[in-house]
Write an enzyme that holds these catalytic residues in place. Sequence first.
Site, PDB file in Angstrom:
ATOM      1  N   GLU A  46      11.371   3.421   3.565  1.00  0.00           N
ATOM      2  CA  GLU A  46      10.617   4.472   2.869  1.00  0.00           C
ATOM      3  C   GLU A  46       9.126   4.174   2.930  1.00  0.00           C
ATOM      4  O   GLU A  46       8.698   3.051   2.637  1.00  0.00           O
ATOM      5  CB  GLU A  46      11.079   4.528   1.415  1.00  0.00           C
ATOM      6  CG  GLU A  46      10.157   5.273   0.477  1.00  0.00           C
ATOM      7  CD  GLU A  46      10.419   4.955  -0.985  1.00  0.00           C
ATOM      8  OE1 GLU A  46       9.516   5.229  -1.800  1.00  0.00           O
ATOM      9  OE2 GLU A  46      11.498   4.437  -1.313  1.00  0.00           O
ATOM     10  N   LYS A 135      18.134   6.974  -8.160  1.00  0.00           N
ATOM     11  CA  LYS A 135      17.254   5.806  -8.199  1.00  0.00           C
ATOM     12  C   LYS A 135      16.892   5.547  -9.651  1.00  0.00           C
ATOM     13  O   LYS A 135      16.103   6.296 -10.238  1.00  0.00           O
ATOM     14  CB  LYS A 135      15.998   6.070  -7.355  1.00  0.00           C
ATOM     15  CG  LYS A 135      15.015   4.920  -7.319  1.00  0.00           C
ATOM     16  CD  LYS A 135      13.756   5.293  -6.558  1.00  0.00           C
ATOM     17  CE  LYS A 135      12.769   6.045  -7.428  1.00  0.00           C
ATOM     18  NZ  LYS A 135      11.457   6.243  -6.761  1.00  0.00           N
ATOM     19  N   GLY A 165      11.024  -3.968  -9.983  1.00  0.00           N
ATOM     20  CA  GLY A 165      11.240  -5.285 -10.561  1.00  0.00           C
ATOM     21  C   GLY A 165      12.479  -5.994 -10.045  1.00  0.00           C
ATOM     22  O   GLY A 165      12.992  -6.909 -10.687  1.00  0.00           O
ATOM     23  N   GLY A 185      10.181  -3.065  -3.465  1.00  0.00           N
ATOM     24  CA  GLY A 185       8.797  -2.698  -3.224  1.00  0.00           C
ATOM     25  C   GLY A 185       7.928  -3.901  -2.961  1.00  0.00           C
ATOM     26  O   GLY A 185       8.043  -4.557  -1.923  1.00  0.00           O
ATOM     27  N   SER A 186       7.052  -4.230  -3.916  1.00  0.00           N
ATOM     28  CA  SER A 186       6.070  -5.296  -3.692  1.00  0.00           C
ATOM     29  C   SER A 186       6.703  -6.668  -3.559  1.00  0.00           C
ATOM     30  O   SER A 186       6.069  -7.593  -3.047  1.00  0.00           O
ATOM     31  CB  SER A 186       5.048  -5.312  -4.833  1.00  0.00           C
ATOM     32  OG  SER A 186       5.684  -5.526  -6.083  1.00  0.00           O
TER      33      SER A 186
END
Length: 228
Positions: A46, A135, A165, A185-186
Site C-alpha cells: 500500500e 482494518k 502499533g 507501517g513505520s
Amino acid sequence: MNETQQAAFAAALDALPLVAILRGVRPEEVEEVFDALVAAGFRMIEIPLNSPMPWKSIEKVAARCPEHVLVGAGTVLTAEDTAQLARLEAPLMVTPNSDPEVIRAGIEQGLAPLVGCMTPSEALSAARAGAKALKLFPAGRLGTGYFKDIRAILPPELPVFAVGGIDKSNMSDWHGMGIRGFGFGSNLYRPGRSAAEVGEIARELVAEWRRLEELHTMTELFEHEGDQ
C-alpha cells in the site's frame, strides 16, 4: 479486479495476509523498496495518498507487479481516488475510515476495499457496503482486549487486520485473539530506511506469521486428537 487479481487477493488473504504500508515513500526509491518486499514474501503493498507524488509511485510499482502481488493506495478518501486506482490497475484500496459511498465506488471500480474502522457501528457499516476486509485502527492503542470484546458481533467470514502499533513483538498476542492479518507501517518502512533494511524486517515479519500459523494448526490438531 480481473480474475488474476481476484485469485491473488484470495491467496494473500488465505496464505499471507500482511500489508506493507509505505507512507512517505518517494517515486525515486519506491521500486527498490517494492522489490525488497516482494522478495521477502509480501503480497499486498500500500502506498498512502498522503505520500510525496503517490500516483507516480503507484504507477511505477503497478507496472512491475508480479501476478501474485497486489498493489494499491492507502488513505483513499474519494470516489475519484478509486477511479484512478482502477485506471492504474492497482486494485488494493485501503481507507482510514468507513465511508459507504467510497466503499461502493471502489466495488464498482473492481477494487478490493480494506476498510478502516474502530467501532462496531463502523465495522458493520463497512461490511454492508461491501468491504472485502476490515482494518482495525489504531490497533495498538485499542489493545487486544478491545478486539476480543467486539469480535463476537463482527461478520465471521470477514477478515480483520490489526493496523497501527504492530510489529514482530506483539503479533502473537493479536493472532491468539483471532486477528486474521496485519498492516505494518513505520515499524517496517519509514522515509530514509534503506531497501535492504526494509527487506530484512519484512522477512522477519513473514517468518513470524508463518510460525504463528503453524503453531495454531498444531494446537488445533492436538485438541482434535484429544477429543477422540
